[in-house]
Write an enzyme that holds these catalytic residues in place. Structure first.
Site, PDB file in Angstrom:
ATOM      1  N   GLY A  28       0.833  -1.182   0.000  1.00 28.29           N
ATOM      2  CA  GLY A  28       0.000   0.000   0.000  1.00 28.29           C
ATOM      3  C   GLY A  28       0.872   1.237   0.000  1.00 28.29           C
ATOM      4  N   TYR A  29       0.316   2.319  -0.474  1.00 26.98           N
ATOM      5  CA  TYR A  29       1.070   3.559  -0.652  1.00 26.98           C
ATOM      6  C   TYR A  29       0.638   4.608   0.358  1.00 26.98           C
ATOM      7  CZ  TYR A  29       2.837   1.194  -4.630  1.00 26.98           C
ATOM      8  OH  TYR A  29       3.469   0.252  -5.414  1.00 26.98           O
ATOM      9  N   LEU A  30       1.620   5.206   1.028  1.00 28.98           N
ATOM     10  CA  LEU A  30       1.377   6.239   2.031  1.00 28.98           C
ATOM     11  C   LEU A  30       1.344   7.630   1.417  1.00 28.98           C
ATOM     12  CD1 LEU A  30       3.703   4.745   4.764  1.00 28.98           C
ATOM     13  CD2 LEU A  30       1.215   4.917   4.906  1.00 28.98           C
TER      14      LEU A  30
END
Length: 155
Positions: A28-30
């Site tokens: 997942g991307y922050l």
């Protein structure tokens, strides 16, 4: 500075994967969709990583640190709506290169991509892929994991 030099291809047909290592991956991307730098969380089987990737296509900065499961779970909720799930098969090509073949699940199924890393940009540019590789999508931003995590599979 650590540089990642790689080319990415669609998969025309699956090769024999019996000699590969398989890992279940969720990432997942922050960072927000319009950030040029990516900050990514990745679980790869029983290991967890925080990765920073710079902008670019063929060559870009990459820094990675292993983190604990607890650290991963602390930040994972912040990636909601920006996630990818896949199985990764890592193996050796006859020419000595290592490939990473991703078979996506969820909304990105049945997409399959394969990546090969290189020591230099010249080596990457002169590389002739095996016949089971499909179209080269290295420069196509629609096939970046971050883009697909946000926008879904390319049309």
């Amino acid at each position: 500075m650590s540089m990642e030099i790689e080319r990415k291809f669609l998969v025309a047909e699956l090769p024999d994967l019996s000699g590969t290592q398989k890992a279940v991956v969720r990432q997942g991307y922050l960072t927000s969709p319009d950030d040029s730098t990516e900050l990514r969380l990745r679980q790869k089987s029983d290991s967890y990583f925080l990765t920073l990737k710079g902008g670019g296509n063929l060559a870009r900065v990459e820094r990675e640190a292993e983190i604990s499961a607890e650290q991963f779970e602390t930040f994972w909720p912040e990636t909601k709506g920006r996630r990818v799930e896949k199985e990764r098969y890592t193996g050796h090509l006859p020419d000595g290169h290592i490939f990473e073949l991703d078979v996506f699940s969820g909304d990105l199924a049945p997409l399959r991509l394969v990546e090969v890393e290189f020591a230099t940009e010249a080596e990457a540019l002169s590389y002739i892929p095996p016949t089971w590789f499909g179209a080269d999508v290295t420069e196509d931003k629609r096939y970046k994991n971050k883009t697909m995590a946000i926008e879904g599979a390319p049309a």
